[in-house]
Motif scaffolding. Structure first.
Motif, short mmCIF file in Angstrom:
data_model
loop_
_atom_site.label_atom_id
_atom_site.label_comp_id
_atom_site.label_asym_id
_atom_site.label_seq_id
_atom_site.Cartn_x
_atom_site.Cartn_y
_atom_site.Cartn_z
N HIS A 170 -29.95 -4.64 2.04
CA HIS A 170 -29.71 -3.78 2.97
C HIS A 170 -28.36 -2.73 2.02
CE1 HIS A 170 -30.65 -7.30 5.48
NE2 HIS A 170 -30.72 -6.20 6.90
N PRO A 171 -28.57 -1.80 1.56
CA PRO A 171 -27.75 -0.49 0.87
C PRO A 171 -27.10 -0.07 2.17
CG PRO A 171 -30.53 -0.32 0.70
CD PRO A 171 -30.14 -1.24 1.91
N LEU A 172 -26.44 0.02 0.72
CA LEU A 172 -24.76 0.35 2.07
C LEU A 172 -24.89 1.84 2.58
CD1 LEU A 172 -22.01 -0.48 -0.57
CD2 LEU A 172 -22.36 -1.15 1.90
N PRO A 173 -24.67 2.23 3.90
CA PRO A 173 -24.55 3.07 4.64
C PRO A 173 -24.46 4.73 3.94
CG PRO A 173 -22.79 2.31 5.32
CD PRO A 173 -23.60 1.26 5.10
N ASP A 174 -25.26 5.57 4.11
CA ASP A 174 -24.49 7.18 3.73
C ASP A 174 -23.50 6.87 3.83
OD1 ASP A 174 -25.24 10.04 2.42
OD2 ASP A 174 -24.33 9.68 4.14
N GLY B 150 -16.40 -1.06 27.41
CA GLY B 150 -16.40 0.31 26.43
C GLY B 150 -16.43 -0.30 24.88
N ALA B 151 -17.38 -1.23 24.91
CA ALA B 151 -18.00 -1.23 23.74
C ALA B 151 -18.84 -0.41 22.97
CB ALA B 151 -18.47 -2.82 23.01
N TYR B 152 -18.42 0.19 21.86
CA TYR B 152 -20.19 1.23 20.84
C TYR B 152 -21.27 0.02 20.45
CZ TYR B 152 -16.94 5.07 22.87
OH TYR B 152 -16.47 5.90 23.09
N TYR B 153 -22.08 0.57 20.31
CA TYR B 153 -23.40 -0.24 19.29
C TYR B 153 -23.43 0.55 17.96
CZ TYR B 153 -27.31 -3.32 18.05
OH TYR B 153 -28.59 -4.17 17.36
N PHE B 154 -23.54 -0.79 16.58
CA PHE B 154 -24.13 -0.14 15.19
C PHE B 154 -24.86 -1.32 14.87
CE2 PHE B 154 -19.98 2.67 15.48
CZ PHE B 154 -20.01 3.07 14.68
N HIS B 155 -26.12 -0.44 14.80
CA HIS B 155 -26.91 -1.61 14.31
C HIS B 155 -26.72 -1.55 12.85
CE1 HIS B 155 -31.43 -2.23 13.52
NE2 HIS B 155 -31.76 -2.12 15.13
N LEU B 156 -27.38 -2.77 12.79
CA LEU B 156 -26.90 -3.17 11.01
C LEU B 156 -28.41 -2.30 9.90
CD1 LEU B 156 -26.26 -4.88 8.83
CD2 LEU B 156 -28.46 -6.58 9.29
N GLU B 157 -29.16 -2.32 10.86
CA GLU B 157 -29.87 -1.27 9.50
C GLU B 157 -29.73 0.18 10.18
OE1 GLU B 157 -33.96 -3.23 10.08
OE2 GLU B 157 -33.42 -4.84 8.86
N LYS B 158 -29.79 0.43 10.92
CA LYS B 158 -29.78 2.18 10.75
C LYS B 158 -28.55 1.92 10.61
CE LYS B 158 -32.65 1.78 14.97
NZ LYS B 158 -32.94 1.87 16.97
N LEU C 198 -25.39 0.18 9.71
CA LEU C 198 -24.30 -0.43 8.65
C LEU C 198 -25.59 -0.29 7.39
CD1 LEU C 198 -22.69 -3.54 10.76
CD2 LEU C 198 -22.07 -0.54 10.44
N SER C 199 -26.04 0.22 6.97
CA SER C 199 -27.14 0.31 6.25
C SER C 199 -27.69 1.89 5.73
CB SER C 199 -28.30 -0.75 6.18
OG SER C 199 -27.57 -2.65 6.35
N SER C 200 -28.17 1.62 4.79
CA SER C 200 -29.03 3.04 4.47
C SER C 200 -30.78 2.37 4.27
CB SER C 200 -29.00 3.96 3.23
OG SER C 200 -28.26 3.24 1.92
N PRO C 201 -31.63 3.02 4.23
CA PRO C 201 -32.79 2.94 4.19
C PRO C 201 -33.21 2.05 2.72
CG PRO C 201 -33.05 4.80 4.75
CD PRO C 201 -31.98 4.68 4.21
N VAL C 202 -34.14 1.02 2.43
CA VAL C 202 -34.46 0.73 1.31
C VAL C 202 -35.21 1.09 0.67
CG1 VAL C 202 -35.39 -1.73 0.75
CG2 VAL C 202 -34.30 -1.71 2.79
N THR C 203 -34.88 1.31 -1.08
CA THR C 203 -35.68 1.59 -1.99
C THR C 203 -35.61 0.65 -2.74
OG1 THR C 203 -33.66 2.17 -2.90
CG2 THR C 203 -34.67 3.75 -1.48
N LYS C 204 -36.45 1.23 -4.62
CA LYS C 204 -36.75 0.25 -5.18
C LYS C 204 -35.20 -1.19 -5.59
CE LYS C 204 -39.35 -0.28 -9.75
NZ LYS C 204 -39.14 -0.05 -10.79
#
Length: 280
Positions: A66-70, A45-53, A55-61
């Motif tokens: 691991h910026p917070l996700p949108d 029954g588990a759903y998968y949550f990917h840290l970078e996809k 639980l985070s948003s893309p890296v910027t300057k």
């Protein structure tokens, strides 16, 4: 207040449609590994949550590694997993505790009050002989109402002001291991050291064999800290700091904030000072 559940309790809830299980397994050096492991085997029954996809948003300057996700996008992912405020949510990782804690922090920050980390993670589940499956659950969409808990998050400006104001009562806790804190090594970030004024409380000392230590043991870890003032917790990129947030709350601390960008955000500003060595 409880922030964790054990495998025996979760095993009894597998047929309970009011309990949503989230698989957060991840390897920092191999970003695809966690999802591959999920495809091979996971708690039913588990759903998968990917840290970078997820639980985070893309890296910027700036913003750290691991910026917070949108939050709008994260809300959609929660809804796809059938999470609303009526559900009890249990997150697990491989047994390290850090990735499930990141999910716990995010969902709590979004205003959910019934989210927990599974002690011992997937490793403990398998060792106990509980069932696993390859079957990916069918998405049961829900409607999640966002209620951001602003008091849980420390901004870069807040941290910078605390560093510059020597009389500030705010306490900074660096959650990385001691070697990185004192600046002996720095395998990832631009410059070794720590944010000026921070004390070191290695996040891993809050767990034992994949389980969070109990409230009394957490109180002993932080016994020298006053519980009245606000605390800001950071690590390298806002992931391993989250088990320390849980540990501090277990110990009874009320004003605990996460500096999500953490040290990797701090040193992305070249003008920012860093300290080396042990405090005091």
């Amino acid at each position: 207040m409880n922030f964790v559940v054990n495998k025996d309790w979760l095993a009894e809830q597998l047929q309970n449609d009011q309990v949503v299980i989230i698989d957060c397994r991840f390897e920092l050096g191999n970003p695809d590994k966690g999802e591959e492991l999920y495809r091979e085997d996971h708690i039913p029954g588990a759903y998968y949550f990917h840290l970078e996809k997820h639980l985070s948003s893309p890296v910027t300057k700036h913003g750290g590694r691991h910026p917070l996700p949108d939050m709008d996008q994260f809300k959609l992912e929660l809804e796809k997993a059938g999470i609303d405020h009526t559900k009890t949510v249990v997150a697990y990782d491989g047994g390290e505790g850090q990735f499930a804690s990141r999910f716990w922090w995010l969902l709590t920050y979004m205003g959910h009050e019934k989210v927990y980390v599974l002690n011992e993670g997937f490793k403990g589940w398998v060792q106990a002989g509980y069932p696993t499956t390859k079957e990916v659950p069918t998405y049961q969409t829900a409607e999640f109402e966002v209620n951001i808990q602003k008091e849980m998050l420390a901004s870069y400006d807040e941290v910078k002001a605390a560093v510059e104001d020597k009389k500030n009562a705010l306490l900074l806790i660096d959650s990385r291991d001691e070697a990185r804190y004192v600046g002996e090594i720095e395998p990832i970030d631009r410059i070794p050291g720590h944010i000026p004024g921070a004390i070191n409380k290695f996040w891993g000392e809050g767990l034992e064999q994949g389980s969070f230590k109990n409230e009394e043991e957490q109180k002993k870890r932080f016994a020298e800290l006053g519980q009245e003032g606000p605390i800001i917790v950071y690590c390298g990129s806002g992931v391993t700091a989250t088990p320390n947030v849980i540990a501090l709350k277990m110990a009874g601390f009320k004003q605990v904030k996460l500096y999500a960008g953490s040290y990797s955000d701090w040193v992305s500003y070249e003008e920012n000072p860093v300290e080396k060595g042990k405090k005091g």
